[in-house]
Design a protein around this motif. Structure first.
Motif, PDB file in Angstrom:
ATOM      1  N   ALA A 191       0.822  -1.206   0.000  1.00 15.19           N
ATOM      2  CA  ALA A 191       0.000   0.000   0.000  1.00 15.19           C
ATOM      3  C   ALA A 191       0.854   1.254   0.000  1.00 15.19           C
ATOM      4  O   ALA A 191       0.465   2.282  -0.586  1.00 15.19           O
ATOM      5  N   GLY A 192       2.026   1.200   0.643  1.00 13.27           N
ATOM      6  CA  GLY A 192       2.912   2.348   0.642  1.00 13.27           C
ATOM      7  C   GLY A 192       3.403   2.705  -0.749  1.00 13.27           C
ATOM      8  O   GLY A 192       3.688   3.873  -1.030  1.00 13.27           O
ATOM      9  N   GLY A 193       3.455   1.707  -1.637  1.00 17.40           N
ATOM     10  CA  GLY A 193       3.938   1.964  -2.987  1.00 17.40           C
ATOM     11  C   GLY A 193       2.854   2.197  -4.008  1.00 17.40           C
ATOM     12  O   GLY A 193       3.008   3.046  -4.904  1.00 17.40           O
ATOM     13  N   VAL A 194       1.735   1.457  -3.910  1.00 16.30           N
ATOM     14  CA  VAL A 194       0.717   1.528  -4.967  1.00 16.30           C
ATOM     15  C   VAL A 194      -0.670   1.895  -4.449  1.00 16.30           C
ATOM     16  O   VAL A 194      -1.617   1.973  -5.229  1.00 16.30           O
ATOM     17  N   GLY A 195      -0.824   2.118  -3.145  1.00 18.37           N
ATOM     18  CA  GLY A 195      -2.135   2.480  -2.609  1.00 18.37           C
ATOM     19  C   GLY A 195      -2.895   1.252  -2.136  1.00 18.37           C
ATOM     20  O   GLY A 195      -2.605   0.114  -2.525  1.00 18.37           O
ATOM     21  N   TRP A 196      -3.903   1.480  -1.267  1.00 18.72           N
ATOM     22  CA  TRP A 196      -4.598   0.356  -0.646  1.00 18.72           C
ATOM     23  C   TRP A 196      -5.456  -0.421  -1.618  1.00 18.72           C
ATOM     24  O   TRP A 196      -5.647  -1.629  -1.455  1.00 18.72           O
ATOM     25  N   ARG A 197      -5.994   0.240  -2.646  1.00 19.49           N
ATOM     26  CA  ARG A 197      -6.852  -0.470  -3.600  1.00 19.49           C
ATOM     27  C   ARG A 197      -6.035  -1.466  -4.432  1.00 19.49           C
ATOM     28  O   ARG A 197      -6.414  -2.636  -4.573  1.00 19.49           O
ATOM     29  N   THR A 198      -4.937  -1.018  -4.984  1.00 20.37           N
ATOM     30  CA  THR A 198      -4.108  -1.904  -5.794  1.00 20.37           C
ATOM     31  C   THR A 198      -3.473  -2.995  -4.939  1.00 20.37           C
ATOM     32  O   THR A 198      -3.256  -4.121  -5.415  1.00 20.37           O
ATOM     33  N   ALA A 199      -3.216  -2.700  -3.670  1.00 20.41           N
ATOM     34  CA  ALA A 199      -2.626  -3.698  -2.782  1.00 20.41           C
ATOM     35  C   ALA A 199      -3.530  -4.916  -2.612  1.00 20.41           C
ATOM     36  O   ALA A 199      -3.049  -6.021  -2.320  1.00 20.41           O
ATOM     37  N   GLN A 200      -4.840  -4.741  -2.818  1.00 19.01           N
ATOM     38  CA  GLN A 200      -5.765  -5.875  -2.717  1.00 19.01           C
ATOM     39  C   GLN A 200      -5.461  -6.954  -3.757  1.00 19.01           C
ATOM     40  O   GLN A 200      -5.877  -8.114  -3.612  1.00 19.01           O
ATOM     41  N   ALA A 201      -4.701  -6.577  -4.799  1.00 22.36           N
ATOM     42  CA  ALA A 201      -4.340  -7.554  -5.829  1.00 22.36           C
ATOM     43  C   ALA A 201      -3.507  -8.694  -5.253  1.00 22.36           C
ATOM     44  O   ALA A 201      -3.496  -9.802  -5.805  1.00 22.36           O
ATOM     45  N   LEU A 202      -2.819  -8.452  -4.136  1.00 20.90           N
ATOM     46  CA  LEU A 202      -2.069  -9.532  -3.497  1.00 20.90           C
ATOM     47  C   LEU A 202      -2.997 -10.672  -3.086  1.00 20.90           C
ATOM     48  O   LEU A 202      -2.663 -11.850  -3.246  1.00 20.90           O
ATOM     49  N   SER A 203      -4.165 -10.324  -2.561  1.00 29.21           N
ATOM     50  CA  SER A 203      -5.125 -11.350  -2.148  1.00 29.21           C
ATOM     51  C   SER A 203      -5.728 -12.057  -3.355  1.00 29.21           C
ATOM     52  O   SER A 203      -5.966 -13.268  -3.319  1.00 29.21           O
ATOM     53  N   VAL A 204      -5.998 -11.295  -4.395  1.00 32.55           N
ATOM     54  CA  VAL A 204      -6.560 -11.908  -5.605  1.00 32.55           C
ATOM     55  C   VAL A 204      -5.570 -12.918  -6.183  1.00 32.55           C
ATOM     56  O   VAL A 204      -5.927 -14.064  -6.488  1.00 32.55           O
ATOM     57  N   ALA A 205      -4.317 -12.499  -6.313  1.00 33.04           N
ATOM     58  CA  ALA A 205      -3.293 -13.394  -6.862  1.00 33.04           C
ATOM     59  C   ALA A 205      -3.071 -14.599  -5.943  1.00 33.04           C
ATOM     60  O   ALA A 205      -2.967 -15.739  -6.406  1.00 33.04           O
ATOM     61  N   GLY A 206      -3.016 -14.356  -4.632  1.00 33.60           N
ATOM     62  CA  GLY A 206      -2.812 -15.453  -3.692  1.00 33.60           C
ATOM     63  C   GLY A 206      -3.931 -16.472  -3.736  1.00 33.60           C
ATOM     64  O   GLY A 206      -3.696 -17.689  -3.723  1.00 33.60           O
ATOM     65  N   VAL A 261      -6.019 -17.139  -6.238  1.00 35.02           N
ATOM     66  CA  VAL A 261      -6.003 -17.873  -7.504  1.00 35.02           C
ATOM     67  C   VAL A 261      -4.881 -18.909  -7.520  1.00 35.02           C
ATOM     68  O   VAL A 261      -5.070 -20.055  -7.964  1.00 35.02           O
ATOM     69  N   LEU A 262      -3.698 -18.533  -7.029  1.00 35.88           N
ATOM     70  CA  LEU A 262      -2.571 -19.476  -7.002  1.00 35.88           C
ATOM     71  C   LEU A 262      -2.873 -20.677  -6.101  1.00 35.88           C
ATOM     72  O   LEU A 262      -2.560 -21.823  -6.449  1.00 35.88           O
ATOM     73  N   LEU A 263      -3.491 -20.427  -4.944  1.00 37.54           N
ATOM     74  CA  LEU A 263      -3.833 -21.538  -4.054  1.00 37.54           C
ATOM     75  C   LEU A 263      -4.908 -22.417  -4.673  1.00 37.54           C
ATOM     76  O   LEU A 263      -4.878 -23.646  -4.531  1.00 37.54           O
ATOM     77  N   TRP A 264      -5.854 -21.813  -5.354  1.00 38.51           N
ATOM     78  CA  TRP A 264      -6.901 -22.588  -6.043  1.00 38.51           C
ATOM     79  C   TRP A 264      -6.271 -23.503  -7.088  1.00 38.51           C
ATOM     80  O   TRP A 264      -6.628 -24.691  -7.192  1.00 38.51           O
ATOM     81  N   LEU A 265      -5.320 -22.968  -7.862  1.00 42.56           N
ATOM     82  CA  LEU A 265      -4.643 -23.787  -8.866  1.00 42.56           C
ATOM     83  C   LEU A 265      -3.847 -24.909  -8.196  1.00 42.56           C
ATOM     84  O   LEU A 265      -3.824 -26.046  -8.689  1.00 42.56           O
ATOM     85  N   GLY A 266      -3.189 -24.589  -7.077  1.00 45.80           N
ATOM     86  CA  GLY A 266      -2.446 -25.618  -6.365  1.00 45.80           C
ATOM     87  C   GLY A 266      -3.338 -26.736  -5.859  1.00 45.80           C
ATOM     88  O   GLY A 266      -2.995 -27.921  -5.953  1.00 45.80           O
ATOM     89  N   LEU A 267      -4.505 -26.397  -5.331  1.00 46.51           N
ATOM     90  CA  LEU A 267      -5.451 -27.406  -4.850  1.00 46.51           C
ATOM     91  C   LEU A 267      -5.975 -28.258  -5.995  1.00 46.51           C
ATOM     92  O   LEU A 267      -6.222 -29.463  -5.831  1.00 46.51           O
TER      93      LEU A 267
END
Length: 385
Positions: free
Chosen positions: A150-165, A167-173
């Protein structure tokens, strides 16, 4: 081992959503013009589904399929974060948080059951002790990762970490092979009734959660009132939370060396609760020095952290059978989430009415009250009832 690591990663990812909101709250509050009370309520929403529906989830998830439910849960966490990134008002944020809460509930009910299924013998106790660390590890990872993002890209864009995480866990499962030990009959059989052993175990865990979460929620305020900077108070709070990890490792060592039904385990549970309870009196007291209270807060978690690791390790034995383990996990989730919801406002109200020393006394009482319930559960387990 790969299964256990992946299921544990799902738990850490879910708990990271707690740390995420703690890190992003100041930015969200400033942009959407929300007060502290509103932000506190939004933070606690992650536990609402667990507190209300833990038992229901434990009953119905086996019918859906535990791994299928876990896959949907990580996607629910990702979807909630994506919705929050576009929110323009508190209502949308709250709805997004409720979607995350549903995913969090399913993860914390299904993942420990899947870990117990994937591990056998003494490995099972160690794996469940590892699972007990998912909240402090997840909160620490979430607070660090989202604050820096969030310090670099703002709190809204930081939510992309959860989206990516998610999806990656879903693919792993999706790539995991079918588990031969979990048959369709096991997953769809009625779980049956749970006895006094389980109720005593989860009730003791609920009392522990009220005191533990209440402390961690109020610790920054306590330390800053004692003259410590906010940054230092936050660091000490993170260290206190992470102290559960070595404590859980010690619990796993005890289980491997002595076995779950050993008298040593009963003594460890009692000492863990009583020693941490006494430390509460030194931390939560009026007129205390922050330089002394902060290390004592870490000591609380070094002592009390042994207890949840043993509770999770005893859970499969308390359930009595594989088909009842999901229901047992749901009950434990419900009591733990209820304690996490009740702890901060209860301790805050006690501080306002009677001061920090009154809150310390209440925390000691809760710790002491958890002891006979935990020992009752162990005694019935020891007798094979």
């Amino acid at each position: 081992m790969r299964r256990i690591v992946l299921y544990y990663a799902c738990g850490v990812f879910a708990a990271a959503q707690l740390g995420k909101f703690a890190a992003l709250s100041p930015l969200i509050a400033r942009e959407l013009h929300l007060g502290l009370a509103a932000m506190a309520a939004l933070t606690s929403l992650l536990e609402v589904c667990g507190a209300l529906l833990g038992g229901v989830a434990g009953h119905w998830l086996p019918r859906l399929g535990l791994r299928r439910g876990l896959s949907l849960a990580v996607l629910s966490l990702a979807a909630g974060s994506a919705a929050a990134a576009f929110a323009q008002d508190v209502t949308t944020i709250a709805l997004a948080r409720l979607l995350e809460s549903l995913g969090y509930l399913i993860v914390v009910v299904a993942a420990p059951v899947l870990i117990a299924h994937a591990a056998h013998g003494q490995r099972q106790a160690a794996a469940m002790a590892l699972w007990s660390t998912f909240v402090p590890v997840g909160m620490a990872v979430g607070a660090w990762a989202y604050a820096n993002a969030a310090g670099g890209v703002g709190w809204r864009t930081a939510q992309a970490l959860s989206v990516a995480g998610g999806v990656l866990l879903w693919l792993g499962l999706r790539t995991l092979p079918a588990e031969p030990e979990s048959s369709e009959d096991d997953e769809h059989r009625h779980p049956g009734r749970t006895g006094l052993l389980l109720w005593a175990l989860v009730a003791s865990f609920g009392a522990y959660a009220i005191a533990e979460v209440g402390l961690l929620a109020l610790l920054p305020s306590l330390l800053t009132q004692g003259g410590m900077s906010l940054g230092a108070a936050g660091s000490w709070t993170a260290m206190a939370a992470l102290a559960n990890v070595p404590a859980s490792a010690f619990g796993a060592w005890l289980l491997r060396r002595h076995g779950a039904r050993s008298t040593t385990i009963a003594v460890a549970m009692g000492c863990s609760l009583l020693l941490s309870g006494l430390c509460f009196l030194g931390v939560m007291r009026d007129g205390g020095a922050a330089s002394m209270q902060a290390p004592l807060a870490v000591m609380i978690n070094l002592c009390s952290g042994v207890f949840p690791s043993l509770v999770f390790a005893l859970l499969p034995l308390a359930a009595g059978s594989k088909e009842r383990l999901s229901l047992a996990s749901g009950r434990l989730t419900q009591f733990g989430a209820s304690g996490a919801l009740l702890g901060p406002p209860l301790m805050g109200a006690v501080v306002e009415q009677g001061g920090w020393s009154a809150a310390g006394g209440l925390s000691l009482l809760l710790s002491v009250a958890a002891v006979p319930m935990a020992l009752l559960a162990w005694r019935r387990l020891h007798r094979g009832q």
